[in-house]
Motif scaffolding. Structure first.
Motif, PDB file in Angstrom:
ATOM      1  N   TRP A  98       5.752   5.015   8.567  1.00 34.98           N
ATOM      2  CA  TRP A  98       4.144   5.097   7.577  1.00 34.98           C
ATOM      3  C   TRP A  98       3.401   5.831   8.037  1.00 34.98           C
ATOM      4  O   TRP A  98       3.035   6.006   9.186  1.00 34.98           O
ATOM      5  CB  TRP A  98       3.589   3.765   7.733  1.00 34.98           C
ATOM      6  N   ASN A  99       2.904   7.347   7.599  1.00 39.80           N
ATOM      7  CA  ASN A  99       2.682   8.192   8.048  1.00 39.80           C
ATOM      8  C   ASN A  99       1.102   8.754   7.662  1.00 39.80           C
ATOM      9  O   ASN A  99      -0.009   9.691   7.924  1.00 39.80           O
ATOM     10  CB  ASN A  99       2.980   9.788   8.058  1.00 39.80           C
ATOM     11  N   SER A 100       0.857   8.384   6.592  1.00 45.28           N
ATOM     12  CA  SER A 100      -0.643   8.205   5.888  1.00 45.28           C
ATOM     13  C   SER A 100      -2.196   8.145   6.625  1.00 45.28           C
ATOM     14  O   SER A 100      -1.224   7.007   7.217  1.00 45.28           O
ATOM     15  CB  SER A 100      -0.145   7.674   4.131  1.00 45.28           C
ATOM     16  N   LEU A 120      11.316  -2.991   7.742  1.00 44.28           N
ATOM     17  CA  LEU A 120      10.898  -2.060   5.967  1.00 44.28           C
ATOM     18  C   LEU A 120      10.876  -1.088   5.454  1.00 44.28           C
ATOM     19  O   LEU A 120      12.162  -1.019   4.434  1.00 44.28           O
ATOM     20  CB  LEU A 120       9.654  -3.095   5.584  1.00 44.28           C
ATOM     21  N   LEU A 121      10.616  -0.162   6.508  1.00 47.69           N
ATOM     22  CA  LEU A 121      10.952   1.072   5.894  1.00 47.69           C
ATOM     23  C   LEU A 121      12.180   2.262   6.090  1.00 47.69           C
ATOM     24  O   LEU A 121      12.101   2.975   5.664  1.00 47.69           O
ATOM     25  CB  LEU A 121       9.075   1.932   6.763  1.00 47.69           C
ATOM     26  N   THR A 122      12.850   1.146   6.758  1.00 46.91           N
ATOM     27  CA  THR A 122      14.430   1.207   6.926  1.00 46.91           C
ATOM     28  C   THR A 122      15.130   1.019   6.132  1.00 46.91           C
ATOM     29  O   THR A 122      15.986   0.735   6.384  1.00 46.91           O
ATOM     30  CB  THR A 122      14.923   1.631   8.583  1.00 46.91           C
ATOM     31  N   ALA A 140       7.985   7.984   0.418  1.00 47.56           N
ATOM     32  CA  ALA A 140       8.176   8.929   1.186  1.00 47.56           C
ATOM     33  C   ALA A 140       8.101   8.500   2.748  1.00 47.56           C
ATOM     34  O   ALA A 140       8.566   8.891   3.327  1.00 47.56           O
ATOM     35  CB  ALA A 140       6.852   9.899   1.435  1.00 47.56           C
ATOM     36  N   ALA A 141       7.794   7.091   3.349  1.00 48.35           N
ATOM     37  CA  ALA A 141       7.630   6.642   4.708  1.00 48.35           C
ATOM     38  C   ALA A 141       8.612   5.275   4.272  1.00 48.35           C
ATOM     39  O   ALA A 141       9.341   5.843   5.632  1.00 48.35           O
ATOM     40  CB  ALA A 141       6.679   5.214   4.053  1.00 48.35           C
ATOM     41  N   ALA A 142       9.603   5.541   3.329  1.00 50.00           N
ATOM     42  CA  ALA A 142      10.719   5.294   3.658  1.00 50.00           C
ATOM     43  C   ALA A 142      11.992   6.136   3.755  1.00 50.00           C
ATOM     44  O   ALA A 142      12.751   5.697   4.447  1.00 50.00           O
ATOM     45  CB  ALA A 142      11.465   4.357   2.065  1.00 50.00           C
ATOM     46  N   LEU A 145       0.664   5.964  -7.265  1.00 52.37           N
ATOM     47  CA  LEU A 145       0.400   6.754  -6.462  1.00 52.37           C
ATOM     48  C   LEU A 145       0.510   5.705  -5.137  1.00 52.37           C
ATOM     49  O   LEU A 145       1.509   6.735  -4.126  1.00 52.37           O
ATOM     50  CB  LEU A 145      -1.447   7.598  -6.233  1.00 52.37           C
ATOM     51  N   MET A 146       0.797   4.955  -5.097  1.00 55.49           N
ATOM     52  CA  MET A 146       0.976   3.725  -3.571  1.00 55.49           C
ATOM     53  C   MET A 146       2.857   3.932  -3.545  1.00 55.49           C
ATOM     54  O   MET A 146       2.731   4.123  -2.231  1.00 55.49           O
ATOM     55  CB  MET A 146       0.213   2.646  -4.307  1.00 55.49           C
ATOM     56  N   VAL A 147       3.497   3.931  -4.678  1.00 51.97           N
ATOM     57  CA  VAL A 147       4.453   4.049  -4.561  1.00 51.97           C
ATOM     58  C   VAL A 147       4.955   4.980  -3.933  1.00 51.97           C
ATOM     59  O   VAL A 147       6.136   5.150  -3.394  1.00 51.97           O
ATOM     60  CB  VAL A 147       5.383   3.433  -6.054  1.00 51.97           C
ATOM     61  N   ALA A 148       4.448   6.320  -4.855  1.00 47.30           N
ATOM     62  CA  ALA A 148       5.289   7.261  -3.864  1.00 47.30           C
ATOM     63  C   ALA A 148       4.947   7.930  -2.410  1.00 47.30           C
ATOM     64  O   ALA A 148       6.023   7.827  -1.581  1.00 47.30           O
ATOM     65  CB  ALA A 148       4.827   8.973  -4.961  1.00 47.30           C
ATOM     66  N   GLU A 149       3.906   7.001  -2.044  1.00 43.11           N
ATOM     67  CA  GLU A 149       2.953   6.986  -0.266  1.00 43.11           C
ATOM     68  C   GLU A 149       4.501   5.815   0.311  1.00 43.11           C
ATOM     69  O   GLU A 149       5.069   6.491   1.479  1.00 43.11           O
ATOM     70  CB  GLU A 149       2.172   6.402  -0.249  1.00 43.11           C
TER      71      GLU A 149
END
Length: 244
Positions: free
Chosen positions: A86-88, A200-202, A79-81, A72-76
């Motif tokens: 980070w939108n959760s 990190l997320l990009t 999605a953020a990447a 679940l965490m990896v899926a989040e």
């Protein structure tokens, strides 16, 4: 033959018959006693195996929960990447990042089953199908362990090195996920450094790292399902042998 001779012959014949019957009866009693001892030993082994595989099942179920949470965490994170941010609202980014370091392992060996097999006593179990399942259990577990070792290698050789290289803080995530984590000072969160979080997320390397992590935990979920099914079949067969 005289009458006295006939009486003697009959007496000898009767005595021989009594001796033969006694010998056969002794053999029968010995065989029954040996079989009874084997059945008692079988029952003790089966009870021990039931406890052992019940414990294995509990441990595997815990592994399934950890694996599902990581998935679940990896899926989040994936999605953020993809979004670049980070939108959760329900999951802190530090908590999600901390699960990338999860690499649980199980050690289902050295117990009663190993002792029975190494001692050449598996044949004492009368149910042929149960013997076959017990003899094959190591193959099932080895598949699970192989997946766990690949995941551990990914964490040690890639995830940890990536976090060190880019100075991604771990303390806040561990504080959130682990009750044993006691930090001597205030923890640090990547969420307070918007530039570091955006980088990190990009980062395409980070996105690919997440893909590899997803592959490992998704495949591990399949092996867990196979392992739980094998354990359930073994426990059902043990109960059938014990109580039917």
């Amino acid at each position: 033959m005289s009458k006295s001779g006939e009486i003697l012959l009959k007496r000898v014949t009767l005595e021989v018959a009594i001796i033969v019957v006694g010998i056969l009866l002794a053999f029968a009693i010995d065989a029954w006693w040996e079989d009874r001892q084997e059945r008692d030993e079988e029952e003790k082994i089966l009870l021990g195996l039931k406890n052992e595989f019940s414990r294995y099942r509990d441990e595997l179920e815990d592994g399934v929960k950890v694996n599902s949470n990581t998935r679940l965490m990896v899926a989040e994170l994936m999605a953020a990447a993809r979004a670049g941010s980070w939108n959760s609202e329900s999951i802190p980014v530090d908590l999600a990042l901390s699960t990338l370091g999860d690499s649980p392992t199980h050690d289902f060996g050295g117990g009663i089953l190993d002792a029975v097999i190494s001692g050449g006593r598996l044949e004492i179990i009368s149910d042929y199908e149960l013997r076959t399942m017990l003899a094959s259990w190591s193959q099932v577990f080895n598949e699970i362990r192989d997946d766990q070792e690949r995941n551990r290698s990914l964490v040690q050789n890639h995830v940890t090195r990536y976090m060190l290289r880019w100075h991604v803080p771990q303390s806040r995530g561990l504080e959130l996920c682990c009750s044993w984590s006691k930090w001597p000072q205030s923890t640090r969160s990547i969420d307070v450094d918007s530039a570091a979080l955006t980088r990190l997320l990009t980062d395409r390397e980070f996105e690919v790292l997440l893909e590899f992590k997803h592959i490992e935990i998704a495949h591990m979920a399949l092996e867990y399902d196979i392992g739980l099914k094998a354990i359930d079949d073994i426990l059902d067969a043990i109960d059938a042998s014990l109580y039917n």
